[in-house]
Structure formats: C-alpha cells, structure tokens
Design an enzyme around this catalytic site. Structure first.
Site, PDB file in Angstrom:
ATOM      1  N   GLY A 208       0.841  -1.209   0.000  1.00 48.81           N
ATOM      2  CA  GLY A 208       0.000   0.000   0.000  1.00 48.81           C
ATOM      3  C   GLY A 208       0.861   1.237   0.000  1.00 48.81           C
ATOM      4  O   GLY A 208       2.055   1.176  -0.306  1.00 48.81           O
ATOM      5  N   ASN A 209       0.269   2.380   0.304  1.00 47.52           N
ATOM      6  CA  ASN A 209       1.049   3.614   0.420  1.00 47.52           C
ATOM      7  C   ASN A 209       0.399   4.530   1.439  1.00 47.52           C
ATOM      8  O   ASN A 209      -0.613   4.182   2.030  1.00 47.52           O
ATOM      9  CB  ASN A 209       1.212   4.292  -0.946  1.00 47.52           C
ATOM     10  CG  ASN A 209      -0.136   4.656  -1.547  1.00 47.52           C
ATOM     11  OD1 ASN A 209      -0.850   5.493  -1.025  1.00 47.52           O
ATOM     12  ND2 ASN A 209      -0.508   3.988  -2.647  1.00 47.52           N
ATOM     13  N   TYR A 210       0.982   5.713   1.648  1.00 46.37           N
ATOM     14  CA  TYR A 210       0.579   6.575   2.764  1.00 46.37           C
ATOM     15  C   TYR A 210      -0.620   7.470   2.462  1.00 46.37           C
ATOM     16  O   TYR A 210      -0.979   8.311   3.285  1.00 46.37           O
ATOM     17  CB  TYR A 210       1.745   7.471   3.170  1.00 46.37           C
ATOM     18  CG  TYR A 210       2.913   6.722   3.765  1.00 46.37           C
ATOM     19  CD1 TYR A 210       2.756   5.992   4.931  1.00 46.37           C
ATOM     20  CD2 TYR A 210       4.159   6.758   3.156  1.00 46.37           C
ATOM     21  CE1 TYR A 210       3.829   5.303   5.480  1.00 46.37           C
ATOM     22  CE2 TYR A 210       5.230   6.074   3.700  1.00 46.37           C
ATOM     23  CZ  TYR A 210       5.062   5.348   4.864  1.00 46.37           C
ATOM     24  OH  TYR A 210       6.115   4.674   5.408  1.00 46.37           O
ATOM     25  N   SER A 211      -1.253   7.345   1.317  1.00 48.12           N
ATOM     26  CA  SER A 211      -2.350   8.283   0.998  1.00 48.12           C
ATOM     27  C   SER A 211      -3.490   8.138   2.006  1.00 48.12           C
ATOM     28  O   SER A 211      -3.960   7.034   2.281  1.00 48.12           O
ATOM     29  CB  SER A 211      -2.870   8.023  -0.420  1.00 48.12           C
ATOM     30  OG  SER A 211      -4.013   8.813  -0.644  1.00 48.12           O
ATOM     31  N   ALA A 276      -3.571   7.515  -5.142  1.00 46.89           N
ATOM     32  CA  ALA A 276      -2.202   6.997  -5.245  1.00 46.89           C
ATOM     33  C   ALA A 276      -2.343   5.501  -5.538  1.00 46.89           C
ATOM     34  O   ALA A 276      -2.534   4.696  -4.624  1.00 46.89           O
ATOM     35  CB  ALA A 276      -1.450   7.253  -3.950  1.00 46.89           C
TER      36      ALA A 276
END
Ligand code: PMT
Length: 403
Positions: A208-211, A276
């Site tokens: 995943g990512n930090y969005s 993102a």
C-alpha cells in the site's frame, strides 16, 4: 442570491412556528418561491391560511387532498427544490429525519429531496441538550444537512437556555450565504479517485502507500458544493463523505479502482485522478498466511497494474476533461509534464514531497498546475480545502473551453 430560488419550507409543531410567517415574507421579498409543507402538529401552531396567503401557494400537509383526491408527490417536490429549510424543527421531527420514519408528508419530502437541507431546531433547553437529540443532529450532519444552531434566550417554558429557533433574518442570511457560493458545476458529473490502493500479498498483508484520501475527499466536497454530481471512487481510507451529491464507491485494489473508474467515466464530464494507485501487484496472492522461512531471502514477483489515468485518456471524448496528479520527489516538472502527455491529461496537479506540508496525510498541500500548452501556475502552501478550490477553478475554466 435568493431570486427565483425554489425553497421548500418545512414547518413542524413548535411554538416557534409563528416565525415561519416572517421567514416566508423575508424569502418572498428576496425573490424566492416558497412551498410550505407542514406536519399535522405544525397546523396546531399556525394556520395554513396564513402560510398560503404569504407564500401564494397552497400549503401541503397530507399525501393527498381531501377535497379532490389530488396526490401530492413528495418526489416531484423534492426535485423542484433548490433548498429545503425545516424551521422550526422539533426534536421529534429531527428524530424521524435521522431515522427515516416517513409517517408524514414533510418527512417523505425530506427523504426524497436532492437539494441541500437546512434544519433550524426549536425546543426546550433540556430537550436540545439531551444526548438523543444531539446524536440525531449528528446523524443529520453526517447526511450533509446543515444545522442552523438555535439561539440562547428565554424559551416558551420561561426557562432560559439554548433552544430558541434562530431569528428569521439570520436564517435567510444563512441561505443567502449558501447560494452566494458559486454553483458553476451544476449539472456536471465529475468522477474523482482518492486514497491509496491495497494489493494483497496474502490474507494478512498488502502493498500500500501513505495516501489518507484527504486531498481527493476535499476535491469531492468542493465539486459537490459547487453543484456537481460526484462519483467518488475511494480506496481504503477512514474518511467520511457528507455531501448528498457525492456517490461513494469503495474499492480496495487498483484493479477494482480501474473497473469502477472505467464504469463511471463515459457518463462523466470530467475526472480528477487523485488516488495513489499501486503500479504493481503480487503476481500470486497466497491463499494462506506466508510463513517466515528460517533462512534465506524472500522474493515477491510483481506484475504491472493497469494505468487508470492512461486508460481514461485513451477513451476520452473531446468534450471531457481529464485531470491527473503527479507526486514527485525529484525532477518534478519534467516527470509531471511527461505524465501529462503520456496519459492524455488536460492538466496535471504537481505536488512534491520536497515541499514541507505537501503530499500525503497532512492537512495542507502545495501545488503547481501544468497544462498541455506548457503553462504552469504555482500556488503557495494552503489547506487541502483551499487547494481543492484552486483546482476546481481551473477545471471550470477548462470545461468552459471544451464544451
Ligand atoms: O491522500 P492524501 O494523504 O491527501 O495525499 C494526497 C496525494 C499525495 C495522494 C495526492 O495529492 C497525489 O499526489 N495523488 C497522486 C499520487 C500518485 O500516485 O501519483 P503518480 O505520479 O504515481 O501518478 C500519476 C497519475 O496517474 C495520478 O493521477 C494517479 O492517480 C494516476 N495513476 C497512477 C497509476 C495507476 N496505475 N493508475 C493511475 O491512474
């Protein structure tokens, strides 16, 4: 601001119902057309004759007219309105609105109303302060309704406290302020992607990512405030949506986001791709939790996800506008310009992780807009709500050029 606006005035059974006469007179003076819907209890406090005389419209109270059997369509009324104002709103009606108890014409009209709803509570101080009333008001807020807080003063019970319906002049000002907000996206359909995507590795892990979704959700609220019907395709985030014009589609993976975006885009006037999206996903999703090997490295084989922006760019019609984002860490302008062209975007919103307070998770952002003619506009650090307003201003200009 209120000229030619269609206002449904809902009146419920409170002593403050007499103020509805002043409300109608004030609204009509400002050029609004007012249709009164009153509950049976409301009629105990003010006569339909007074209300119909002031509004120049028959007052609606029942589902059909006893005189000639005419059916009063709450659906038509809900669609006619530019705004619905419920003033005074009793604790009982607020409870019914919060919980969908459609046992009178006013509540069915409320449930069918697509327009913004304003609620001016009126009740005794203890009723207003009760957790049940407050929870119901919170529910209405979560539906996107706007609560016009009651004033503090002497109440019908002669007690002094918070519960007096706000004065008609002030309520009219609230409506005027609302309509002063530009409605320059009315009848436009906007698709927005927001948040991260999660790409499953096994039942307990993902890439995943930090969005956080904050930027995309601010855009959705900004577009809806300006009248657009928004389809918000949201990755896994913990944010709520409030505006009734926002239809939210929750997804998890890039593939699900792609499917939802491709389904909504043909009927959209514009799309803003703020999500993102993971560019890669594991080729295999393990059915069981992967166990740690005692020795050696682990290799995950990744395969590319579809590029949603590029896919929409490939099917974009000339009257549709496509807006992308570029989140960069180096050579910002060159990378953003490349994405703008490669994905066939109309303009791109560049934000860089090199700028303090910009990008993921924070409440602020610092953007530069780049268009296909090579023109760039840089903005200072602002709240994500203000940044959203700047992006929507640009979108409105570009939409005006392509239509
Ligand atoms: O959610 P927040 O915490 O508020 O943070 C906001 C944000 C930093 C996520 C946002 O401002 C932002 O920059 N979003 C785009 C992030 C990104 O993935 O950028 P990119 O440069 O990798 O992608 C370029 C464009 O292609 C983007 O419009 C992206 O949505 C789109 N894309 C990318 C990959 C893919 N497979 N499909 C896509 O549609």
């Amino acid at each position: 601001m209120l000229k030619n606006k269609h206002i449904i005035l809902g009146i419920t059974g409170s002593i403050a119902a007499y103020k509805a006469a002043y409300l109608i007179r004030g609204l009509v003076k400002k050029g609004a057309e007012v249709q009164v819907v009153i509950t049976p209890a409301g009629k105990e406090f003010i006569t339909p004759l007074t209300l119909s005389t002031l509004s120049s419209h028959p007052v609606i109270s029942e589902f059909f007219s006893n005189r000639d059997g005419t059916w009063n369509s709450h659906v038509d009324l809900g669609l006619w309105a530019d705004a619905m104002l419920i003033a005074p709103a009793t604790a009982s009606s607020i409870g019914k609105m919060a919980n969908g108890i459609a046992d009178n014409m006013l509540i069915t009209t409320y449930l069918s109303c697509k327009a913004p709803v304003f609620v001016a509570p009126a009740m005794d101080l203890d009723m207003f302060a009760h957790p049940s009333t407050q929870a119901n008001l919170d529910k209405l807020r979560s539906y996107g309704n706007r609560i016009i807080e009651p004033a503090t003063g002497e109440l019908a019970s002669h007690l002094v406290g918070k519960g007096r319906m706000e004065e008609p002049d002030r309520i009219i000002e609230v409506l005027e302020d609302f309509f002063a907000t530009r409605q320059d996206l009315k009848h436009q359909k906007i698709l927005i992607t927001a948040g991260p995507t999660y790409e499953k590795i096994d039942p307990v892990r993902f890439i995943g990512n930090y969005s956080s979704g904050k930027m995309g959700f601010a855009l959705a609220e900004a577009c809806a405030e300006r009248g657009a019907e928004v389809t918000l395709v949201a990755g896994p985030v913990s944010l709520e949506t409030h505006h009734p014009l926002i239809k939210r589609v929750n997804v998890e993976s890039a593939e699900e986001m792609y499917q939802a975006a491709m389904a909504a885009f043909p009927a959209s006037d514009a799309a803003i791709l703020c999500a993102a999206v993971a560019d890669y996903r594991p080729e295999q999703v393990a059915a069981q939790k992967l166990k740690r090997e005692t020795e050696g490295e682990m290799t995950l084989h990744l395969v590319p996800n579809k590029d949603i922006a590029a896919s929409l760019g490939a099917i974009k019609r000339k009257e549709q506008v496509l807006v992308g984002f570029a989140l960069e860490t180096n050579d910002e302008t060159a990378h953003a310009s490349d994405k703008l062209k490669r994905k066939n975007l109309d303009f791109i919103v560049l934000n860089s992780l090199r700028d303090a307070g910009a990008g993921f998770r924070c409440d602020t952002n610092k953007i530069t807009l780049l268009n296909r003619a090579g023109v760039s506009k840089a903005f200072p650090l602002k709240s994500k709500q203000e940044v959203a307003a700047d992006i929507v201003d640009e979108l409105v200009n570009v939409l005006a050029c392509v239509k």
